[in-house]
Write a protein that holds these residues in place. Sequence first.
Motif, PDB file in Angstrom:
ATOM      1  N   ARG A   1      59.717 -18.941  19.755  1.00  0.00           N
ATOM      2  CA  ARG A   1      59.815 -17.479  20.154  1.00  0.00           C
ATOM      3  C   ARG A   1      59.673 -16.444  18.585  1.00  0.00           C
ATOM      4  N   VAL A   2      60.226 -17.073  17.639  1.00  0.00           N
ATOM      5  CA  VAL A   2      60.381 -16.576  16.519  1.00  0.00           C
ATOM      6  C   VAL A   2      59.207 -16.529  15.859  1.00  0.00           C
ATOM      7  N   THR A   3      58.330 -17.522  16.027  1.00  0.00           N
ATOM      8  CA  THR A   3      56.811 -17.604  15.308  1.00  0.00           C
ATOM      9  C   THR A   3      55.745 -16.902  16.363  1.00  0.00           C
ATOM     10  N   TRP A   4      56.144 -16.435  17.582  1.00  0.00           N
ATOM     11  CA  TRP A   4      55.320 -15.894  18.479  1.00  0.00           C
ATOM     12  C   TRP A   4      54.428 -14.813  17.775  1.00  0.00           C
ATOM     13  N   SER A   5      52.956 -14.742  17.914  1.00  0.00           N
ATOM     14  CA  SER A   5      52.126 -13.832  17.220  1.00  0.00           C
ATOM     15  C   SER A   5      50.904 -13.858  18.080  1.00  0.00           C
ATOM     16  N   THR A   6      50.127 -12.624  18.190  1.00  0.00           N
ATOM     17  CA  THR A   6      48.807 -12.583  18.811  1.00  0.00           C
ATOM     18  C   THR A   6      47.642 -13.272  17.853  1.00  0.00           C
ATOM     19  N   LEU A   7      48.257 -13.680  16.621  1.00  0.00           N
ATOM     20  CA  LEU A   7      47.488 -14.188  15.916  1.00  0.00           C
ATOM     21  C   LEU A   7      47.064 -15.880  16.313  1.00  0.00           C
ATOM     22  N   HIS A   8      48.112 -16.217  17.093  1.00  0.00           N
ATOM     23  CA  HIS A   8      47.813 -17.700  17.873  1.00  0.00           C
ATOM     24  C   HIS A   8      48.220 -17.688  19.319  1.00  0.00           C
ATOM     25  N   ALA A   9      48.734 -16.398  19.953  1.00  0.00           N
ATOM     26  CA  ALA A   9      49.300 -16.818  21.236  1.00  0.00           C
ATOM     27  C   ALA A   9      48.451 -15.813  22.084  1.00  0.00           C
ATOM     28  N   VAL A  10      48.019 -16.260  23.089  1.00  0.00           N
ATOM     29  CA  VAL A  10      47.260 -15.459  24.259  1.00  0.00           C
ATOM     30  C   VAL A  10      48.240 -15.193  25.386  1.00  0.00           C
ATOM     31  N   ALA A  11      49.098 -15.881  25.673  1.00  0.00           N
ATOM     32  CA  ALA A  11      50.178 -15.589  26.514  1.00  0.00           C
ATOM     33  C   ALA A  11      51.262 -14.200  26.038  1.00  0.00           C
ATOM     34  N   PRO A  12      51.768 -13.575  27.027  1.00  0.00           N
ATOM     35  CA  PRO A  12      52.789 -12.502  26.393  1.00  0.00           C
ATOM     36  C   PRO A  12      53.975 -12.952  25.747  1.00  0.00           C
ATOM     37  N   GLU A  13      54.573 -12.175  24.923  1.00  0.00           N
ATOM     38  CA  GLU A  13      55.701 -12.509  24.059  1.00  0.00           C
ATOM     39  C   GLU A  13      56.845 -13.055  25.287  1.00  0.00           C
TER      40      GLU A  13
ATOM     41  N   LEU B   1      42.284 -19.357  18.051  1.00  0.00           N
ATOM     42  CA  LEU B   1      41.700 -17.937  18.491  1.00  0.00           C
ATOM     43  C   LEU B   1      40.691 -17.705  16.999  1.00  0.00           C
ATOM     44  N   GLY B   2      39.692 -17.017  17.132  1.00  0.00           N
ATOM     45  CA  GLY B   2      38.588 -16.796  16.061  1.00  0.00           C
ATOM     46  C   GLY B   2      39.253 -16.156  14.885  1.00  0.00           C
ATOM     47  N   HIS B   3      40.042 -15.234  15.197  1.00  0.00           N
ATOM     48  CA  HIS B   3      40.812 -14.439  13.984  1.00  0.00           C
ATOM     49  C   HIS B   3      41.946 -15.220  13.245  1.00  0.00           C
TER      50      HIS B   3
ATOM     51  N   GLU C   1      32.841 -26.746  17.650  1.00  0.00           N
ATOM     52  CA  GLU C   1      31.893 -27.118  18.791  1.00  0.00           C
ATOM     53  C   GLU C   1      31.528 -26.443  19.996  1.00  0.00           C
ATOM     54  N   GLY C   2      31.985 -25.052  19.828  1.00  0.00           N
ATOM     55  CA  GLY C   2      31.780 -24.382  20.762  1.00  0.00           C
ATOM     56  C   GLY C   2      32.712 -22.819  20.492  1.00  0.00           C
ATOM     57  N   VAL C   3      32.000 -21.761  21.022  1.00  0.00           N
ATOM     58  CA  VAL C   3      32.816 -20.554  20.918  1.00  0.00           C
ATOM     59  C   VAL C   3      32.654 -19.698  22.187  1.00  0.00           C
ATOM     60  N   LEU C   4      33.807 -19.289  22.695  1.00  0.00           N
ATOM     61  CA  LEU C   4      33.621 -18.376  23.699  1.00  0.00           C
ATOM     62  C   LEU C   4      33.825 -17.151  23.329  1.00  0.00           C
ATOM     63  N   PRO C   5      32.896 -16.118  23.214  1.00  0.00           N
ATOM     64  CA  PRO C   5      33.037 -15.083  22.748  1.00  0.00           C
ATOM     65  C   PRO C   5      33.874 -13.872  23.471  1.00  0.00           C
ATOM     66  N   GLN C   6      34.770 -13.320  22.782  1.00  0.00           N
ATOM     67  CA  GLN C   6      35.572 -12.195  23.366  1.00  0.00           C
ATOM     68  C   GLN C   6      36.337 -12.698  24.512  1.00  0.00           C
ATOM     69  N   GLU C   7      36.846 -13.789  24.459  1.00  0.00           N
ATOM     70  CA  GLU C   7      37.497 -14.557  25.627  1.00  0.00           C
ATOM     71  C   GLU C   7      38.867 -13.946  25.705  1.00  0.00           C
ATOM     72  N   PHE C   8      39.518 -13.315  24.929  1.00  0.00           N
ATOM     73  CA  PHE C   8      40.838 -12.583  25.062  1.00  0.00           C
ATOM     74  C   PHE C   8      40.783 -10.997  24.545  1.00  0.00           C
ATOM     75  N   LEU C   9      41.606 -10.468  25.061  1.00  0.00           N
ATOM     76  CA  LEU C   9      42.120  -8.935  24.816  1.00  0.00           C
ATOM     77  C   LEU C   9      43.387  -8.947  24.338  1.00  0.00           C
ATOM     78  N   LEU C  10      43.535  -8.829  22.928  1.00  0.00           N
ATOM     79  CA  LEU C  10      44.964  -9.190  22.148  1.00  0.00           C
ATOM     80  C   LEU C  10      44.773  -7.745  21.369  1.00  0.00           C
ATOM     81  N   ASP C  11      46.107  -7.161  21.551  1.00  0.00           N
ATOM     82  CA  ASP C  11      46.316  -6.013  20.660  1.00  0.00           C
ATOM     83  C   ASP C  11      45.120  -4.988  20.630  1.00  0.00           C
ATOM     84  N   GLY C  12      44.540  -4.850  21.806  1.00  0.00           N
ATOM     85  CA  GLY C  12      43.257  -4.103  21.932  1.00  0.00           C
ATOM     86  C   GLY C  12      41.918  -4.252  21.274  1.00  0.00           C
TER      87      GLY C  12
END
Length: 162
Positions: free
Chosen positions: A22-34, A121-123, A139-150
């Motif tokens: 929980r304390v490390t949750w960030s959109t840098l690595h998480a795609v699920a809501p906080e 995540l790419g970023h 080995e592959g990239v799914l472009p624009q797969e997630f919408l995170l922080d706009g």
Amino acid sequence: MPEPLIRIAKTDDEDELAVLDRVTWSTLHAVAPEPQPPYQPFFDERHPAEDFLVAEADGRVLGYVRLAHPTPLASNAHVLAIQGFVVAEEARGRGVGRALIRAAVTEARSRGARRLTLRVLGHNTPARALYESEGFAVEGVLPQEFLLDGAYVDDVCMGRAL
């Protein structure tokens, strides 16, 4: 900080791992809501303790990596995937993440895997650099797969032979 001990998680680690998650949750690595209360159990039928390697030093959990089969198919049983990787903020940059990734490679080999894969995540530049330095390749990239922080973010598939 002493060299971390890397071990298989125990059910007694659940509360400490849940708080760390929980304390490390960030959109840098998480795609699920906080995560919000009431919190789900950290360990469950899909995420048993034996799937997790834990980094520990001075009696504190500093991070974890989760290894799991990407599918239940027998034809895919030779592959394991990193499906969760967290290092406590105060332990970053001190080799804990690298120790966990190396332990994951060793553990995957000991479980008979021939390949180890992950998605990042790419970023997430720090994680991607760590994975690349430990032998993982894109080995592959799914472009624009997630919408995170706009912003749209790529999902990068990486893997390595064992």
